[in-house]
Design an enzyme around this catalytic site. Structure first.
Site, short mmCIF file in Angstrom:
data_model
loop_
_atom_site.label_atom_id
_atom_site.label_comp_id
_atom_site.label_asym_id
_atom_site.label_seq_id
_atom_site.Cartn_x
_atom_site.Cartn_y
_atom_site.Cartn_z
CB THR A 1 -4.90 1.20 -6.17
OG1 THR A 1 -3.99 0.95 -5.14
CG2 THR A 1 -5.36 2.06 -6.87
N GLY B 1 -0.96 -1.19 -9.75
CA GLY B 1 0.30 -2.26 -9.78
C GLY B 1 1.61 -0.98 -9.30
#
Ligand code: ASP
Length: 356
Positions: free
Chosen positions: A221, A273
């Protein structure tokens, strides 16, 4: 006449009395302002995902490729800020470089869903007015962060999803691609591996890995937080989410307050995360709130939220953040996080593992 004279002298007296007070207040405000943000300070910080990124699983070539892409991306944003551009523009253009790279789980290189498709999420926030835009489950927009910005600036909404988001993208003239554009071999291998062992606990996590292919290709990400010369903060995040996600799962990245947050009074934050934990912990907003309500520094707030609160919940991942004075934090509780930062003096730091 006498009455008028008396009235005028009273008026003059009060006018003179008020004058110094205003000047004094203005002077105090200006001083505070100057102390809070040194003139012309700016800065930028980015991440490319957090997880079990271990040196022993990395080849020198791969490490060099990640570092050079992070450097290329951050320099794009830094140049914009240096030339007096807005933090919002810097965040968007920096993220575009990472979205266009197959190394990261955003844009090209996004992970696959259980059905073998790619569903992209992104969000952006302007700290000067708390305006925000987000998109979820986008399948054909080349750069989802650009669509998030369009939602913020050219729609009455904060978050659009799926088909409607795609329709809005077409209406706004954004670049549309064939869904195949997002397919990469590494991500497909990762999906196949996870599907073979769906009950393994690691298969459910965005950030823990038990297989070399998954290790290499599950995280990534991307996100950016920036402060411009005018003292405005902005943050943005873009992702493909989690490998093997089902049921149109949406993670934290497009959720304002979880994956992204910016407020000129405190800081700008982008998260990466295990999204479910970042949503439950409202991680990005929590960091800002800690600074606002407890009066603590960015460093203290990010350490408390990531190392104590997120960890206690069982969540893994990290954040990058910058405050209104240009202080930067890159905090994570995983083995590594792709990251880079650059300050107004042009000093560049790039890191991957815990100890850089
Ligand atoms: N936070 C992202 C999600 O849960 C994944 C990641 O950052 O690795 O969708």
């Amino acid at each position: 006449m006498k009455r008028i004279l008396i009235f005028l002298s009273f008026a003059l007296f009060f006018a003179c009395k008020e004058q110094p007070k205003e000047t004094a207040e203005t002077a105090v405000d200006n001083t505070t302002e100057e102390l809070q943000k040194p003139a012309n300070t700016f800065g930028i910080v980015i991440h490319g995902g957090a997880g079990t990124i271990l040196k022993e699983n990395m080849t020198p070539e791969k490490e060099a490729a990640y570092k050079s892409k992070l450097e290329e991306a951050i320099k794009v944003g830094h140049t914009i800020l240096k030339n007096g551009g807005t933090s919002l523009e810097a965040v968007e253009k920096t993220i575009n470089v990472l979205e266009d790279s197959p190394l990261f789980n955003a844009g090209k290189g996004a992970v696959f869903t259980n059905e073998g498709t790619n569903e992209l999420d992104a969000s952006i926030m302007d700290g000067s007015n708390l305006n925000a835009g987000a998109v979820a489950g986008v399948k054909t927009v080349k750069n989802p962060i650009n669509l998030a910005r369009e939602v913020m600036l050219n729609s009455p909404h904060v978050m659009l999803s799926g088909k409607g988001a795609a329709q809005f993208a077409t209406e706004r003239g954004l670049e549309i691609v064939d869904p195949k554009y997002f397919h990469t071999e590494n991500r497909m291998k990762a999906l196949q591996k996870v599907k073979k062992a769906p009950d393994h606990p690691d298969a459910k996590s965005a950030t823990s890995f038990y297989d070399p292919i998954i290790k290499d290709s599950k995280f990534g990400t991307v996100g950016c937080a920036a402060l411009d010369k005018n003292g405005n903060l902005a943050a943005g995040t873009s992702t493909g989410g989690m490998t093997n996600k089902k049921w149109n799962r949406i993670g934290d990245s497009p959720i304002i307050g979880a994956g992204t947050y910016a407020n000129n009074a405190t800081c700008a934050v982008s998260s990466t995360g295990w999204g479910e934990y970042f949503i439950r912990g409202m991680v990005a907003y929590d960091i800002s709130a800690m600074m606002e309500y407890k009066g603590i520094s960015l460093k203290e707030a990010t350490a408390e939220v990531i190392q104590k609160k997120l960890t206690a919940l069982g969540g893994t991942g990290g954040i990058v953040a910058i405050d209104h004075q240009g202080n930067v934090s890159m905090e994570f509780n995983t083995a590594g996080m792709y990251r880079a930062t650059m300050n107004a003096d042009g000093e560049l730091k790039v890191g991957i593992y815990k100890a850089p």
